[in-house]
Design a protein around this motif. Structure first.
Motif, mmCIF file in Angstrom:
data_model
loop_
_atom_site.group_PDB
_atom_site.id
_atom_site.type_symbol
_atom_site.label_atom_id
_atom_site.label_comp_id
_atom_site.label_asym_id
_atom_site.label_seq_id
_atom_site.Cartn_x
_atom_site.Cartn_y
_atom_site.Cartn_z
ATOM 1 N N LEU A 163 0.845 -1.192 0.000
ATOM 2 C CA LEU A 163 0.000 0.000 0.000
ATOM 3 C C LEU A 163 0.879 1.240 0.000
ATOM 4 O O LEU A 163 1.849 1.311 0.748
ATOM 5 N N THR A 164 0.540 2.201 -0.860
ATOM 6 C CA THR A 164 1.189 3.509 -0.823
ATOM 7 C C THR A 164 0.198 4.511 -0.247
ATOM 8 O O THR A 164 -0.926 4.643 -0.754
ATOM 9 N N THR A 165 0.592 5.222 0.801
ATOM 10 C CA THR A 165 -0.327 6.079 1.543
ATOM 11 C C THR A 165 0.378 7.326 2.038
ATOM 12 O O THR A 165 1.604 7.347 2.169
ATOM 13 N N ASN A 166 -0.398 8.363 2.341
ATOM 14 C CA ASN A 166 0.191 9.540 2.982
ATOM 15 C C ASN A 166 0.278 9.367 4.494
ATOM 16 O O ASN A 166 0.788 10.239 5.192
ATOM 17 N N GLY A 167 -0.230 8.256 5.005
ATOM 18 C CA GLY A 167 -0.074 7.924 6.422
ATOM 19 C C GLY A 167 -1.140 8.470 7.343
ATOM 20 O O GLY A 167 -1.233 8.054 8.498
ATOM 21 N N ILE A 168 -1.965 9.400 6.865
ATOM 22 C CA ILE A 168 -3.009 9.942 7.724
ATOM 23 C C ILE A 168 -4.118 8.890 7.870
ATOM 24 O O ILE A 168 -4.688 8.443 6.885
ATOM 25 N N GLY A 169 -4.376 8.483 9.083
ATOM 26 C CA GLY A 169 -5.330 7.416 9.328
ATOM 27 C C GLY A 169 -4.700 6.043 9.427
ATOM 28 O O GLY A 169 -5.370 5.070 9.797
ATOM 29 N N LEU A 170 -3.418 5.941 9.116
ATOM 30 C CA LEU A 170 -2.759 4.637 9.166
ATOM 31 C C LEU A 170 -2.648 4.113 10.596
ATOM 32 O O LEU A 170 -2.708 2.895 10.819
ATOM 33 N N ALA A 171 -2.516 5.013 11.551
ATOM 34 C CA ALA A 171 -2.434 4.579 12.951
ATOM 35 C C ALA A 171 -3.683 3.796 13.359
ATOM 36 O O ALA A 171 -3.604 2.867 14.165
ATOM 37 N N ARG A 172 -4.830 4.151 12.795
ATOM 38 C CA ARG A 172 -6.080 3.468 13.125
ATOM 39 C C ARG A 172 -6.264 2.172 12.346
ATOM 40 O O ARG A 172 -6.960 1.270 12.807
ATOM 41 N N GLN A 173 -5.661 2.075 11.178
ATOM 42 C CA GLN A 173 -5.953 0.948 10.298
ATOM 43 C C GLN A 173 -4.802 -0.038 10.127
ATOM 44 O O GLN A 173 -4.993 -1.100 9.519
ATOM 45 N N ALA A 174 -3.635 0.276 10.624
ATOM 46 C CA ALA A 174 -2.458 -0.563 10.361
ATOM 47 C C ALA A 174 -2.662 -2.014 10.773
ATOM 48 O O ALA A 174 -2.376 -2.939 10.004
ATOM 49 N N GLN A 175 -3.171 -2.244 11.987
ATOM 50 C CA GLN A 175 -3.323 -3.622 12.460
ATOM 51 C C GLN A 175 -4.384 -4.372 11.666
ATOM 52 O O GLN A 175 -4.209 -5.547 11.336
ATOM 53 N N ALA A 176 -5.482 -3.702 11.339
ATOM 54 C CA ALA A 176 -6.529 -4.349 10.549
ATOM 55 C C ALA A 176 -6.014 -4.730 9.168
ATOM 56 O O ALA A 176 -6.347 -5.798 8.629
#
Length: 339
Positions: free
Chosen positions: A105-118
């Motif tokens: 996945l390529t992302t800007n990282g905003i919201g990744l803290a909430r979704q990383a484990q899922a």
């Protein structure tokens, strides 16, 4: 028949002997940042929902690519893919394909803290996170949003979830953040992230890219060499990888430079792109696309979709032509193409 000959007949081969095995899939053209080198402050006219592939359609086309066309790497991109509500489900269904592709996945990282484990639980292998600076003031100037802390938290969450190696992509802009290159590298080295600097490319919606003001790979190396000892990573087999790798302080940690403009690597390209509205792009800088969405919605079976995809790849040019005087920037900006 050799494996190469078989791939040329059944896979996504072009007229120059290249075979695409790496598929970049854009899930949305929307983004929650407004990076100055990508789009205007007011944003863009986003695709209407009926134009977007549904989750089922995305998985169907990805399945065709994997099971019929020899694709073995899937990278989900945007816009910002974390804005796609069905992302986790799409990842889970993709990782269940046989043969199982590598999925990133390529992302800007905003919201990744909430979704990383899922995402990890769904089978995602790793992430690339865009971060051009670790200074909040510079970040706000570049992105027009005060979200640096969220991106850094996303990086930490990705690493904690095991989405490794965590890769960081950075673009340097003259007069904005180029002096911070060594600082950014030190930040990544200290945390075990793999940093890759990317030359700014002519993919902004404003068409304001200027070859004369772009910071080149040679300049980036010079900036970094003032603080770090860099040597070519001869142990790394680059192959079709876009980044030139350099050992930092003799290794084992490295830094990469993607010199898309000054040192193009088109001859080894193995990538193909699928836009969020179901168009095949054989090159990031292509000015033409091939429509799979219409055929898909008109009932085409997998064999027909695969055949259309193969034919689309036959039009791929030998190179992107950025340095040719006749080069024309593609009409779609990066956010609408997918990286």
């Amino acid at each position: 028949m050799t494996a190469i000959q078989e791939a040329a007949q059944t896979g996504l081969a072009d007229r120059f002997g290249r075979v695409a095995t790496d598929l970049r899939v854009s899930l949305t053209d929307r983004c929650n940042l407004r990076c100055t080198y990508c789009m205007p402050e007011e944003g863009l006219d986003w695709l209407a929902k009926p134009e977007l592939l549904t989750d089922d359609e995305v998985v169907r086309l990805v399945s065709v690519a994997v099971t019929h066309l020899g694709v073995n790497e899937i990278r989900f991109t945007g816009g910002e893919p974390l804005l796609r509500r069905g992302l986790v489900g799409i990842v889970a269904r993709t990782t269940q394909l046989t043969p199982r592709p590598e999925v990133s996945l390529t992302t800007n990282g905003i919201g990744l803290a909430r979704q990383a484990q899922a995402l990890k639980d769904a089978g995602l292998d790793r992430v690339n996170v865009s971060l051009d600076t670790v200074r909040p003031d510079t970040f706000k100037r570049l992105t027009r949003r005060d979200r640096a802390g969220d991106v850094i938290a996303g990086l930490e969450a990705a690493q904690a979830a095991g989405l490794t190696p965590v890769k960081v992509n950075a673009v340097l802009m003259r007069g904005v953040n180029e002096s911070e290159a060594p600082e950014l590298l030190e930040f990544c080295l200290d945390r075990g992230y793999e940093l890759r600097f990317i030359e700014q490319m002519p993919l902004d919606a404003q068409h304001g890219w200027d070859r004369a003001t772009m910071i080149t790979a040679d300049e980036i190396l010079e900036m970094l060499s003032g603080r770090f000892e860099l040597t070519p990573d001869d142990t790394s087999k680059r192959g079709s990888a876009p980044a030139e790798s350099f050992l930092v302080g003799g290794g084992p940690q490295t830094v990469g430079i993607i010199a898309s403009v000054t040192r193009p690597f088109c001859g080894d390209c193995d990538r193909v792109r699928l836009t969020a509205d179901g168009q095949v792009r054989d090159c990031l800088f292509a000015r033409t696309e091939s429509d799979l969405r219409t055929a898909l919605r008109n009932g085409a079976d997998d064999a027909e979709l695969a055949d259309r995809w193969r034919r689309a790849m036959r039009n791929k040019l030998p190179g992107h032509g950025i340095n040719d005087p006749s080069f024309l920037q593609p009409s779609r900006p990066m956010s609408a193409i997918g990286g």
